[in-house]
Write a protein that holds these residues in place. Sequence first.
Motif, PDB file in Angstrom:
ATOM      1  N   UNK A 177     -23.183 -97.477 -18.533  1.00  0.00           N
ATOM      2  CA  UNK A 177     -22.486 -96.623 -17.570  1.00  0.00           C
ATOM      3  C   UNK A 177     -22.772 -97.087 -16.142  1.00  0.00           C
ATOM      4  N   UNK A 178     -24.045 -97.349 -15.845  1.00  0.00           N
ATOM      5  CA  UNK A 178     -24.419 -97.773 -14.491  1.00  0.00           C
ATOM      6  C   UNK A 178     -23.751 -99.100 -14.135  1.00  0.00           C
ATOM      7  N   UNK A 179     -23.691-100.021 -15.091  1.00  0.00           N
ATOM      8  CA  UNK A 179     -23.055-101.322 -14.843  1.00  0.00           C
ATOM      9  C   UNK A 179     -21.555-101.156 -14.601  1.00  0.00           C
ATOM     10  N   UNK A 180     -20.878-100.382 -15.479  1.00  0.00           N
ATOM     11  CA  UNK A 180     -19.436-100.192 -15.330  1.00  0.00           C
ATOM     12  C   UNK A 180     -19.096 -99.397 -14.073  1.00  0.00           C
ATOM     13  N   UNK A 181     -20.064 -98.630 -13.556  1.00  0.00           N
ATOM     14  CA  UNK A 181     -19.816 -97.854 -12.334  1.00  0.00           C
ATOM     15  C   UNK A 181     -19.788 -98.741 -11.098  1.00  0.00           C
ATOM     16  N   UNK A 182     -20.219-100.011 -11.234  1.00  0.00           N
ATOM     17  CA  UNK A 182     -20.119-100.943 -10.113  1.00  0.00           C
ATOM     18  C   UNK A 182     -21.433-101.431  -9.564  1.00  0.00           C
ATOM     19  N   UNK A 183     -22.493-101.417 -10.376  1.00  0.00           N
ATOM     20  CA  UNK A 183     -23.780-101.931  -9.912  1.00  0.00           C
ATOM     21  C   UNK A 183     -23.650-103.410  -9.559  1.00  0.00           C
ATOM     22  N   UNK A 184     -24.175-103.787  -8.412  1.00  0.00           N
ATOM     23  CA  UNK A 184     -24.038-105.155  -7.916  1.00  0.00           C
ATOM     24  C   UNK A 184     -24.805-106.147  -8.788  1.00  0.00           C
ATOM     25  N   UNK A 185     -24.209-107.331  -8.973  1.00  0.00           N
ATOM     26  CA  UNK A 185     -24.881-108.399  -9.718  1.00  0.00           C
ATOM     27  C   UNK A 185     -26.174-108.837  -9.034  1.00  0.00           C
ATOM     28  N   UNK A 186     -26.253-108.632  -7.712  1.00  0.00           N
ATOM     29  CA  UNK A 186     -27.473-108.999  -7.000  1.00  0.00           C
ATOM     30  C   UNK A 186     -28.668-108.172  -7.467  1.00  0.00           C
ATOM     31  N   UNK A 187     -28.395-106.969  -7.959  1.00  0.00           N
ATOM     32  CA  UNK A 187     -29.462-106.117  -8.479  1.00  0.00           C
ATOM     33  C   UNK A 187     -29.698-106.339  -9.967  1.00  0.00           C
ATOM     34  N   UNK A 188     -28.691-106.890 -10.646  1.00  0.00           N
ATOM     35  CA  UNK A 188     -28.804-107.105 -12.087  1.00  0.00           C
ATOM     36  C   UNK A 188     -29.521-108.418 -12.389  1.00  0.00           C
ATOM     37  N   UNK A 189     -29.194-109.464 -11.627  1.00  0.00           N
ATOM     38  CA  UNK A 189     -29.717-110.803 -11.924  1.00  0.00           C
ATOM     39  C   UNK A 189     -31.247-110.899 -11.900  1.00  0.00           C
ATOM     40  N   UNK A 190     -31.950-110.355 -10.888  1.00  0.00           N
ATOM     41  CA  UNK A 190     -33.414-110.516 -10.866  1.00  0.00           C
ATOM     42  C   UNK A 190     -34.137-109.976 -12.103  1.00  0.00           C
TER      43      UNK A 190
END
Length: 384
Positions: A177-190
Amino acid sequence: MAAVFDKPSLFKRAAPLFEGFDGPLAFAVFLLVCAGLLIMYSSGYDHGTRFVDHGRNMLIAGAIMFVVAQIPPQRLMTFAVPLYTVGVMLLIAVAIFGITKKGARRWLNVGVVVQPSEILKIAMPLMLAWWFQKREGQLRPLDFLVAGVLLVVPVGLIMRQPDLGTSLLVLAAGLAVIFFAGLSWKLIAPPVMIGLLGIFLIVWFEPQLCADGMRWPVLHDYQQQRICTLLDPSRDPLGKGFHIIQGMIAIGSGGVLGKGFMAGTQTHLEFIPERTTDFIFAAFSEEFGLVGNLLLIASFIFLVLRGLAIAMEAPTLFSRLLAGAVTMIFFTYAFVNMGMVSGILPVVGVPLPFISYGGTAMVTLGLAVGILMSIAKAKRLVQS
């Protein structure tokens, strides 16, 4: 002269209830249900009433799916906060005075024995989808932080029970849900890179980390043993490594075409532990081989792709996020189960959707399919 009115047939009266049902989704579920009944009969016909009970559970799940499919997504949204609140309160109650079985405190007696963590598999994506719907058009980084807190609280309580399998499923649904809501890849990648680095280091230093007497922080002893057993099942081939070794033997012995229906020796000589539940994929692989596995995996891929298509076409943000998260539940179930049976993931208690025996899991799956059907119906009503 008395007017004569034709009474509508039962079919005509029931037809509106089925309007808007998504045919491709129903077909994907039908394929998996057929596969589940087939292998359950083979692996469980001599295992008490497993086959009959499995069929009953499927009928109950089908009835739940049908009822939930009649509820519009807007009405489903009203259940989000109450269901999440009740679920978290029950998890706290489990931590205080829950029932302990086999070293795990996961159950609660409320007149009947229930496992509250199962509620969060649906309540978690409902709650987060509701939260982002309320923040639509004005999302800030703080909103994602609040969503993270809403996710961490139940996941932490479930891990304390301990129940790694269910906590992974709830975590995956919430992160979707958080990812589909638009969480930035900059926060996902690390964190992804840190996770991959951690896996590499564990594999590289496995002899030292899994040496006798070595204690890992954070993880329970049994969780540490599962990871060490995954890295080297031969450490304890007749104990903790038995499940993985026998599962891989069954999968490999099936070959390309399999040994045939009800002809699996690993299954029927009872070398495969939990052959009707967590390790039913090994039994399926032995009897239907690589070809059967590819067809089964193709059915799951079809189900996931159809669910994502429903999510993309959903009329509201809440519907899109909920459909996407529910679809990822199916993916996580299948990926984790097949991965642990194949020896590429640690052994956790995650069933194979529509294939494994289990009443609670089947009810959860029925709810999930019903939610997707409800969202698909809402899309068709908007278009009409």
